[in-house]
Design a protein around this motif. Structure first.
Motif, PDB file in Angstrom:
ATOM      1  N   SER A  16       0.803  -1.218   0.000  1.00 10.60           N
ATOM      2  CA  SER A  16       0.000   0.000   0.000  1.00 10.60           C
ATOM      3  C   SER A  16       0.835   1.266   0.000  1.00 10.60           C
ATOM      4  CB  SER A  16      -0.954   0.045   1.205  1.00 10.60           C
ATOM      5  OG  SER A  16      -1.872  -1.003   1.150  1.00 10.60           O
ATOM      6  N   ARG A  17       2.143   1.133  -0.010  1.00 12.63           N
ATOM      7  CA  ARG A  17       2.964   2.338   0.066  1.00 12.63           C
ATOM      8  C   ARG A  17       3.729   2.508  -1.248  1.00 12.63           C
ATOM      9  NH1 ARG A  17       3.501   4.327   5.447  1.00 12.63           N
ATOM     10  NH2 ARG A  17       2.654   2.855   6.952  1.00 12.63           N
ATOM     11  N   ALA A  18       3.569   3.650  -1.829  1.00 14.08           N
ATOM     12  CA  ALA A  18       4.231   3.934  -3.096  1.00 14.08           C
ATOM     13  C   ALA A  18       4.569   5.430  -3.105  1.00 14.08           C
ATOM     14  CB  ALA A  18       3.303   3.582  -4.252  1.00 14.08           C
ATOM     15  N   PRO A  19       5.608   5.862  -3.812  1.00 12.34           N
ATOM     16  CA  PRO A  19       6.426   5.013  -4.674  1.00 12.34           C
ATOM     17  C   PRO A  19       7.416   4.165  -3.889  1.00 12.34           C
ATOM     18  CG  PRO A  19       7.259   7.238  -4.706  1.00 12.34           C
ATOM     19  CD  PRO A  19       5.997   7.272  -3.868  1.00 12.34           C
ATOM     20  N   SER A  20       7.973   3.186  -4.570  1.00 15.93           N
ATOM     21  CA  SER A  20       8.989   2.316  -4.001  1.00 15.93           C
ATOM     22  C   SER A  20      10.041   2.116  -5.070  1.00 15.93           C
ATOM     23  CB  SER A  20       8.357   0.966  -3.617  1.00 15.93           C
ATOM     24  OG  SER A  20       7.927   0.290  -4.785  1.00 15.93           O
ATOM     25  N   PRO A  21      11.183   1.499  -4.729  1.00 15.05           N
ATOM     26  CA  PRO A  21      12.176   1.252  -5.780  1.00 15.05           C
ATOM     27  C   PRO A  21      11.608   0.467  -6.948  1.00 15.05           C
ATOM     28  CG  PRO A  21      13.127   0.894  -3.614  1.00 15.05           C
ATOM     29  CD  PRO A  21      11.652   1.111  -3.408  1.00 15.05           C
ATOM     30  N   GLU A  22      10.669  -0.465  -6.678  1.00  8.96           N
ATOM     31  CA  GLU A  22      10.094  -1.273  -7.735  1.00  8.96           C
ATOM     32  C   GLU A  22       9.289  -0.430  -8.718  1.00  8.96           C
ATOM     33  OE1 GLU A  22       9.913  -1.993  -4.515  1.00  8.96           O
ATOM     34  OE2 GLU A  22      11.197  -3.769  -4.424  1.00  8.96           O
ATOM     35  N   LEU A  23       8.717   0.668  -8.258  1.00  9.14           N
ATOM     36  CA  LEU A  23       7.876   1.479  -9.125  1.00  9.14           C
ATOM     37  C   LEU A  23       8.672   2.002 -10.316  1.00  9.14           C
ATOM     38  CD1 LEU A  23       5.100   2.777  -9.567  1.00  9.14           C
ATOM     39  CD2 LEU A  23       5.923   4.734  -8.260  1.00  9.14           C
ATOM     40  N   ALA A  24       9.834   2.582 -10.076  1.00 13.44           N
ATOM     41  CA  ALA A  24      10.658   3.088 -11.162  1.00 13.44           C
ATOM     42  C   ALA A  24      11.137   1.956 -12.066  1.00 13.44           C
ATOM     43  CB  ALA A  24      11.848   3.855 -10.602  1.00 13.44           C
ATOM     44  N   GLN A  25      11.323   0.765 -11.503  1.00 15.79           N
ATOM     45  CA  GLN A  25      11.764  -0.371 -12.306  1.00 15.79           C
ATOM     46  C   GLN A  25      10.645  -0.885 -13.202  1.00 15.79           C
ATOM     47  OE1 GLN A  25      13.528  -3.340  -9.744  1.00 15.79           O
ATOM     48  NE2 GLN A  25      14.756  -1.805  -8.681  1.00 15.79           N
ATOM     49  N   LEU A  26       9.401  -0.775 -12.741  1.00 17.38           N
ATOM     50  CA  LEU A  26       8.271  -1.243 -13.543  1.00 17.38           C
ATOM     51  C   LEU A  26       7.824  -0.211 -14.564  1.00 17.38           C
ATOM     52  CD1 LEU A  26       6.108  -2.953 -10.772  1.00 17.38           C
ATOM     53  CD2 LEU A  26       7.361  -4.086 -12.607  1.00 17.38           C
ATOM     54  N   LEU A  27       8.149   1.054 -14.330  1.00 15.59           N
ATOM     55  CA  LEU A  27       7.751   2.141 -15.245  1.00 15.59           C
ATOM     56  C   LEU A  27       8.978   2.957 -15.642  1.00 15.59           C
ATOM     57  CD1 LEU A  27       4.503   3.301 -13.395  1.00 15.59           C
ATOM     58  CD2 LEU A  27       4.663   1.811 -15.405  1.00 15.59           C
ATOM     59  N   PRO A  28       9.979   2.312 -16.252  1.00 10.96           N
ATOM     60  CA  PRO A  28      11.217   3.038 -16.570  1.00 10.96           C
ATOM     61  C   PRO A  28      11.029   4.097 -17.649  1.00 10.96           C
ATOM     62  CG  PRO A  28      11.262   0.856 -17.545  1.00 10.96           C
ATOM     63  CD  PRO A  28      10.067   0.896 -16.645  1.00 10.96           C
ATOM     64  N   GLY A  29       9.927   4.046 -18.391  1.00  8.12           N
ATOM     65  CA  GLY A  29       9.661   5.059 -19.400  1.00  8.12           C
ATOM     66  C   GLY A  29       9.095   6.342 -18.837  1.00  8.12           C
ATOM     67  N   GLY A  30       8.945   6.395 -17.494  1.00  6.71           N
ATOM     68  CA  GLY A  30       8.382   7.579 -16.839  1.00  6.71           C
ATOM     69  C   GLY A  30       6.917   7.392 -16.505  1.00  6.71           C
ATOM     70  N   PHE A  31       6.414   8.219 -15.580  1.00  4.04           N
ATOM     71  CA  PHE A  31       5.026   8.069 -15.141  1.00  4.04           C
ATOM     72  C   PHE A  31       4.494   9.382 -14.585  1.00  4.04           C
ATOM     73  CE2 PHE A  31       7.866   6.694 -11.725  1.00  4.04           C
ATOM     74  CZ  PHE A  31       7.445   7.481 -10.652  1.00  4.04           C
ATOM     75  N   GLU A  32       3.177   9.468 -14.564  1.00  2.00           N
ATOM     76  CA  GLU A  32       2.461  10.547 -13.903  1.00  2.00           C
ATOM     77  C   GLU A  32       1.852  10.000 -12.617  1.00  2.00           C
ATOM     78  OE1 GLU A  32      -0.452  12.227 -16.497  1.00  2.00           O
ATOM     79  OE2 GLU A  32       0.883  12.156 -18.244  1.00  2.00           O
ATOM     80  N   HIS A  33       1.783  10.840 -11.583  1.00  2.00           N
ATOM     81  CA  HIS A  33       1.255  10.426 -10.282  1.00  2.00           C
ATOM     82  C   HIS A  33       0.115  11.342  -9.873  1.00  2.00           C
ATOM     83  CE1 HIS A  33       1.756  10.546  -5.651  1.00  2.00           C
ATOM     84  NE2 HIS A  33       0.926   9.581  -5.966  1.00  2.00           N
ATOM     85  N   VAL A  34      -0.986  10.723  -9.454  1.00  2.00           N
ATOM     86  CA  VAL A  34      -2.122  11.461  -8.906  1.00  2.00           C
ATOM     87  C   VAL A  34      -2.473  10.826  -7.563  1.00  2.00           C
ATOM     88  CG1 VAL A  34      -4.537  12.109  -9.210  1.00  2.00           C
ATOM     89  CG2 VAL A  34      -3.016  12.055 -11.188  1.00  2.00           C
ATOM     90  N   ALA A  35      -2.726  11.643  -6.534  1.00  2.00           N
ATOM     91  CA  ALA A  35      -3.149  11.151  -5.221  1.00  2.00           C
ATOM     92  C   ALA A  35      -4.378  11.925  -4.779  1.00  2.00           C
ATOM     93  CB  ALA A  35      -2.028  11.306  -4.193  1.00  2.00           C
ATOM     94  N   PHE A  36      -5.294  11.229  -4.114  1.00  3.79           N
ATOM     95  CA  PHE A  36      -6.516  11.887  -3.658  1.00  3.79           C
ATOM     96  C   PHE A  36      -7.114  11.091  -2.492  1.00  3.79           C
ATOM     97  CE2 PHE A  36      -7.283   9.184  -7.305  1.00  3.79           C
ATOM     98  CZ  PHE A  36      -8.313   8.346  -6.885  1.00  3.79           C
ATOM     99  N   GLY A  37      -7.893  11.793  -1.659  1.00  2.35           N
ATOM    100  CA  GLY A  37      -8.584  11.128  -0.573  1.00  2.35           C
ATOM    101  C   GLY A  37      -9.644  10.192  -1.107  1.00  2.35           C
ATOM    102  N   ASN A  38      -9.784   9.035  -0.456  1.00  3.11           N
ATOM    103  CA  ASN A  38     -10.710   8.017  -0.951  1.00  3.11           C
ATOM    104  C   ASN A  38     -11.369   7.304   0.236  1.00  3.11           C
ATOM    105  OD1 ASN A  38     -12.046   6.323  -2.761  1.00  3.11           O
ATOM    106  ND2 ASN A  38     -10.349   4.868  -2.846  1.00  3.11           N
ATOM    107  N   PRO A  39     -12.224   8.010   1.001  1.00  3.37           N
ATOM    108  CA  PRO A  39     -12.867   7.366   2.154  1.00  3.37           C
ATOM    109  C   PRO A  39     -13.830   6.277   1.714  1.00  3.37           C
ATOM    110  CG  PRO A  39     -13.832   9.525   1.745  1.00  3.37           C
ATOM    111  CD  PRO A  39     -12.652   9.404   0.827  1.00  3.37           C
ATOM    112  N   LEU A  40     -13.827   5.188   2.443  1.00  2.00           N
ATOM    113  CA  LEU A  40     -14.665   4.033   2.116  1.00  2.00           C
ATOM    114  C   LEU A  40     -15.633   3.778   3.265  1.00  2.00           C
ATOM    115  CD1 LEU A  40     -15.170   1.709   0.107  1.00  2.00           C
ATOM    116  CD2 LEU A  40     -13.456   0.381   1.375  1.00  2.00           C
TER     117      LEU A  40
END
Length: 223
Positions: free
Chosen positions: A140-164
């Protein structure tokens, strides 16, 4: 790229579990290949989404991020919701490159309830710590070292509140869908359900509780 554009082609939902995110993809009009290695979770996904299976909009595949079982260049989008922390980056990246169509994208999503300092989250966290098994520290915690390895072409990040908002039954169902907690067939699940009932009873208002998440979405390319 627009949200509509993301779902024009077939989607591989990897680590689909019981189909919570798969259901959202289907609701946006996507055809989905749900990839899940756990037979119990696959069975529950198939039961929950049987109409979509029968219509041909959904296929359920016994596979992993390293070996999806899908044809080459067969999907426009790969998704992994609450699952990518389990992936071995190098073989996963090879498989992503194999199954994606030219220009295809990868969407990695995490919901993180930890770190949200509200009473029910803290109480739920105590229950999770009592019953968790094999939970990686990065879950549940990101980013992590694996994130850059899985998306080496670059990425966009969006975060938002999501109450359930959860009824008692939905709280049980949520716990039952979590890979690091006892499954409904486990002898430990009744004790987990009782512990959840205890915190639910202490925190519920009008028959529901709210688990506060922060959602993180990472959209990028594997090359």
């Amino acid at each position: 790229m627009s949200e509509r554009g993301l779902l024009l082609g077939p989607v591989a939902d990897i680590g689909a579990g019981t189909g919570l995110f798969t259901r959202l993809l289907l609701s946006r009009g996507a055809g989905v290949h749900a990839i899940e290695p756990n037979p119990e979770m696959r069975a529950r996904l198939e039961e929950a989404l049987r109409p979509e299976l029968e219509s041909g909009r959904l296929s359920v595949v016994d596979g992993t991020s390293e070996a999806t079982g899908l044809p080459s260049a067969s999907v426009a989008l790969i998704t992994a919701a609450q699952a990518a922390h389990w992936f071995a980056p190098e073989p996963t990246l090879r498989e992503f490159g194999r199954i994606l169509c030219p220009g295809g994208l990868v969407l990695l999503v995490w919901n993180d309830w930890r770190g949200e300092d509200v009473p029910f989250n803290l109480a739920y966290g105590e229950v999770v710590r009592r019953f968790q098994s094999g939970m990686p520290e990065a879950v549940s915690r990101a980013p992590s070292p694996e994130l850059a390895q899985l998306l080496p072409g670059g990425f966009e990040h969006v975060a938002f509140g999501n109450p359930l908002t959860l009824t008692r039954e939905r709280l049980h169902a949520l716990a039952a869908s979590v890979s690091y907690l006892p499954s409904p067939t486990s002898p430990d699940f009744p004790a987990l359900a009782r512990a959840l009932d205890g915190v639910f009873g202490l925190h519920q208002e009008d028959g529901t509780v709210t688990l506060h998440y922060r959602a993180h979405a990472y959209l990028g390319r594997p090359s």
